[in-house]
Motif scaffolding. Structure first.
Motif, PDB file in Angstrom:
ATOM      1  N   GLY A  10       0.808  -1.220   0.000  1.00  0.00           N
ATOM      2  CA  GLY A  10       0.000   0.000   0.000  1.00  0.00           C
ATOM      3  C   GLY A  10       0.838   1.264   0.000  1.00  0.00           C
ATOM      4  N   TRP A  11       1.852   1.322   0.841  1.00  0.00           N
ATOM      5  CA  TRP A  11       2.635   2.551   0.927  1.00  0.00           C
ATOM      6  C   TRP A  11       3.615   2.714  -0.223  1.00  0.00           C
ATOM      7  N   PHE A  12       4.119   1.623  -0.774  1.00  0.00           N
ATOM      8  CA  PHE A  12       4.939   1.756  -1.976  1.00  0.00           C
ATOM      9  C   PHE A  12       4.094   2.185  -3.164  1.00  0.00           C
ATOM     10  N   ALA A  13       2.828   1.789  -3.170  1.00  0.00           N
ATOM     11  CA  ALA A  13       1.913   2.266  -4.216  1.00  0.00           C
ATOM     12  C   ALA A  13       1.696   3.775  -4.083  1.00  0.00           C
ATOM     13  N   VAL A  14       1.562   4.262  -2.852  1.00  0.00           N
ATOM     14  CA  VAL A  14       1.415   5.707  -2.634  1.00  0.00           C
ATOM     15  C   VAL A  14       2.658   6.441  -3.138  1.00  0.00           C
ATOM     16  N   LEU A  15       3.835   5.931  -2.799  1.00  0.00           N
ATOM     17  CA  LEU A  15       5.077   6.563  -3.266  1.00  0.00           C
ATOM     18  C   LEU A  15       5.162   6.572  -4.793  1.00  0.00           C
ATOM     19  N   HIS A  16       4.792   5.453  -5.394  1.00  0.00           N
ATOM     20  CA  HIS A  16       4.803   5.367  -6.859  1.00  0.00           C
ATOM     21  C   HIS A  16       3.831   6.367  -7.470  1.00  0.00           C
ATOM     22  N   ASP A  17       2.636   6.424  -6.919  1.00  0.00           N
ATOM     23  CA  ASP A  17       1.611   7.326  -7.455  1.00  0.00           C
ATOM     24  C   ASP A  17       1.999   8.792  -7.277  1.00  0.00           C
ATOM     25  N   THR A  18       2.585   9.150  -6.133  1.00  0.00           N
ATOM     26  CA  THR A  18       2.975  10.548  -5.936  1.00  0.00           C
ATOM     27  C   THR A  18       4.137  10.927  -6.847  1.00  0.00           C
ATOM     28  N   ASP A  19       5.027   9.980  -7.110  1.00  0.00           N
ATOM     29  CA  ASP A  19       6.102  10.239  -8.084  1.00  0.00           C
ATOM     30  C   ASP A  19       5.531  10.485  -9.474  1.00  0.00           C
ATOM     31  N   SER A  20       4.357   9.914  -9.738  1.00  0.00           N
ATOM     32  CA  SER A  20       3.702  10.089 -11.031  1.00  0.00           C
ATOM     33  C   SER A  20       2.791  11.308 -11.067  1.00  0.00           C
ATOM     34  N   GLY A  21       2.770  12.077  -9.965  1.00  0.00           N
ATOM     35  CA  GLY A  21       1.990  13.310  -9.941  1.00  0.00           C
ATOM     36  C   GLY A  21       0.698  13.251  -9.157  1.00  0.00           C
ATOM     37  N   ALA A  22       0.349  12.106  -8.610  1.00  0.00           N
ATOM     38  CA  ALA A  22      -0.885  12.013  -7.827  1.00  0.00           C
ATOM     39  C   ALA A  22      -0.722  12.766  -6.510  1.00  0.00           C
ATOM     40  N   VAL A  23      -1.842  13.235  -5.984  1.00  0.00           N
ATOM     41  CA  VAL A  23      -1.844  13.941  -4.707  1.00  0.00           C
ATOM     42  C   VAL A  23      -2.719  13.137  -3.745  1.00  0.00           C
ATOM     43  N   TYR A  24      -2.197  12.898  -2.545  1.00  0.00           N
ATOM     44  CA  TYR A  24      -2.967  12.192  -1.522  1.00  0.00           C
ATOM     45  C   TYR A  24      -3.335  13.179  -0.434  1.00  0.00           C
ATOM     46  N   ASP A  25      -4.623  13.222  -0.099  1.00  0.00           N
ATOM     47  CA  ASP A  25      -5.111  14.055   0.988  1.00  0.00           C
ATOM     48  C   ASP A  25      -6.265  13.334   1.668  1.00  0.00           C
ATOM     49  N   LYS A  26      -7.006  14.040   2.532  1.00  0.00           N
ATOM     50  CA  LYS A  26      -8.079  13.394   3.287  1.00  0.00           C
ATOM     51  C   LYS A  26      -9.195  12.855   2.400  1.00  0.00           C
ATOM     52  N   ASN A  27      -9.252  13.297   1.145  1.00  0.00           N
ATOM     53  CA  ASN A  27     -10.284  12.819   0.233  1.00  0.00           C
ATOM     54  C   ASN A  27      -9.829  11.625  -0.597  1.00  0.00           C
ATOM     55  N   SER A  28      -8.569  11.251  -0.483  1.00  0.00           N
ATOM     56  CA  SER A  28      -8.051  10.118  -1.251  1.00  0.00           C
ATOM     57  C   SER A  28      -8.552   8.817  -0.643  1.00  0.00           C
ATOM     58  N   GLY A  29      -8.866   7.889  -1.492  1.00  0.00           N
ATOM     59  CA  GLY A  29      -9.313   6.579  -1.013  1.00  0.00           C
ATOM     60  C   GLY A  29      -8.123   5.656  -0.802  1.00  0.00           C
ATOM     61  N   ASP A  30      -8.383   4.531  -0.168  1.00  0.00           N
ATOM     62  CA  ASP A  30      -7.337   3.533   0.037  1.00  0.00           C
ATOM     63  C   ASP A  30      -7.003   2.854  -1.284  1.00  0.00           C
ATOM     64  N   ASN A  31      -5.738   2.486  -1.445  1.00  0.00           N
ATOM     65  CA  ASN A  31      -5.371   1.656  -2.581  1.00  0.00           C
ATOM     66  C   ASN A  31      -5.578   0.195  -2.186  1.00  0.00           C
ATOM     67  N   ALA A  32      -5.313  -0.728  -3.095  1.00  0.00           N
ATOM     68  CA  ALA A  32      -5.595  -2.146  -2.840  1.00  0.00           C
ATOM     69  C   ALA A  32      -4.824  -2.679  -1.632  1.00  0.00           C
ATOM     70  N   GLY A  33      -3.552  -2.308  -1.500  1.00  0.00           N
ATOM     71  CA  GLY A  33      -2.758  -2.787  -0.366  1.00  0.00           C
ATOM     72  C   GLY A  33      -3.290  -2.285   0.961  1.00  0.00           C
ATOM     73  N   GLN A  34      -3.626  -1.005   1.008  1.00  0.00           N
ATOM     74  CA  GLN A  34      -4.167  -0.432   2.243  1.00  0.00           C
ATOM     75  C   GLN A  34      -5.524  -1.052   2.580  1.00  0.00           C
ATOM     76  N   ALA A  35      -6.345  -1.252   1.567  1.00  0.00           N
ATOM     77  CA  ALA A  35      -7.673  -1.839   1.796  1.00  0.00           C
ATOM     78  C   ALA A  35      -7.550  -3.263   2.327  1.00  0.00           C
ATOM     79  N   MET A  36      -6.635  -4.054   1.720  1.00  0.00           N
ATOM     80  CA  MET A  36      -6.460  -5.428   2.181  1.00  0.00           C
ATOM     81  C   MET A  36      -5.921  -5.444   3.610  1.00  0.00           C
ATOM     82  N   HIS A  37      -4.998  -4.546   3.919  1.00  0.00           N
ATOM     83  CA  HIS A  37      -4.444  -4.455   5.276  1.00  0.00           C
ATOM     84  C   HIS A  37      -5.568  -4.173   6.286  1.00  0.00           C
ATOM     85  N   SER A  38      -6.471  -3.278   5.931  1.00  0.00           N
ATOM     86  CA  SER A  38      -7.584  -2.947   6.828  1.00  0.00           C
ATOM     87  C   SER A  38      -8.532  -4.123   7.022  1.00  0.00           C
ATOM     88  N   VAL A  39      -8.892  -4.792   5.947  1.00  0.00           N
ATOM     89  CA  VAL A  39      -9.841  -5.913   6.039  1.00  0.00           C
ATOM     90  C   VAL A  39      -9.255  -7.056   6.853  1.00  0.00           C
TER      91      VAL A  39
END
Length: 147
Positions: free
Chosen positions: A26-55
């Motif tokens: 999940g967190w490496f996906a966040v790093l990858h996405d932010t390197d690609s220009g994505a912005v994460y804030d309170k409105n961002s949803g969980d990615n697959a890794g974060q969602a699986m970790h939560s479940v």
């Protein structure tokens, strides 16, 4: 019942490894996405890794820990109830630490450390079941037929 106890304890220990893998994913996906220009804030949803970790962490592992404690009462493993209760207790603590870490991120360090405690407690529960199985006397051999 000892085998069920042992398998449930093993699933919890394996679940801790799965949790480490999913949070890293999940967190490496966040790093990858932010390197690609994505912005994460309170409105961002969980990615697959974060969602699986939560479940797995909020539902699957606590459910298995409760089942381990229930089975412990029937498995007749010396110390089995104690280690199942400890495993459940540190699993509940893990959920509480995760909730607290959203407001105080430094608590996340305790969440990570407690994961090792869960794996350790589950491993000791598994060991108790294995040792209890060794105490069971073997069936006597059938007498040889006269021939």
């Amino acid at each position: 019942m000892r085998a069920v106890y042992r398998v449930l304890a093993m699933l919890i220990a394996i679940g801790v490894v799965v949790q480490a893998a999913t949070v890293a994913w999940g967190w490496f996906a966040v790093l990858h996405d932010t390197d690609s220009g994505a912005v994460y804030d309170k409105n961002s949803g969980d990615n697959a890794g974060q969602a699986m970790h939560s479940v797995v962490g909020m539902m699957v592992l606590p459910t298995i820990a409760v089942l381990l404690l229930i089975v412990a009462f029937f498995a007749r493993i010396p110390g089995g109830v104690k280690w199942a209760a400890i495993t459940l207790g540190v699993t509940v603590l893990q959920v509480l630490l995760a909730e607290l870490a959203t407001g105080a991120p430094v608590v996340g360090a305790l969440h990570g450390i407690n994961a090792f405690v869960i794996a350790f407690a589950a491993s000791l529960a598994m060991r108790q079941a294995r040792l209890a199985g060794k105490d069971t006397p073997a069936e006597p051999a059938a007498p040889a037929a006269a021939g």
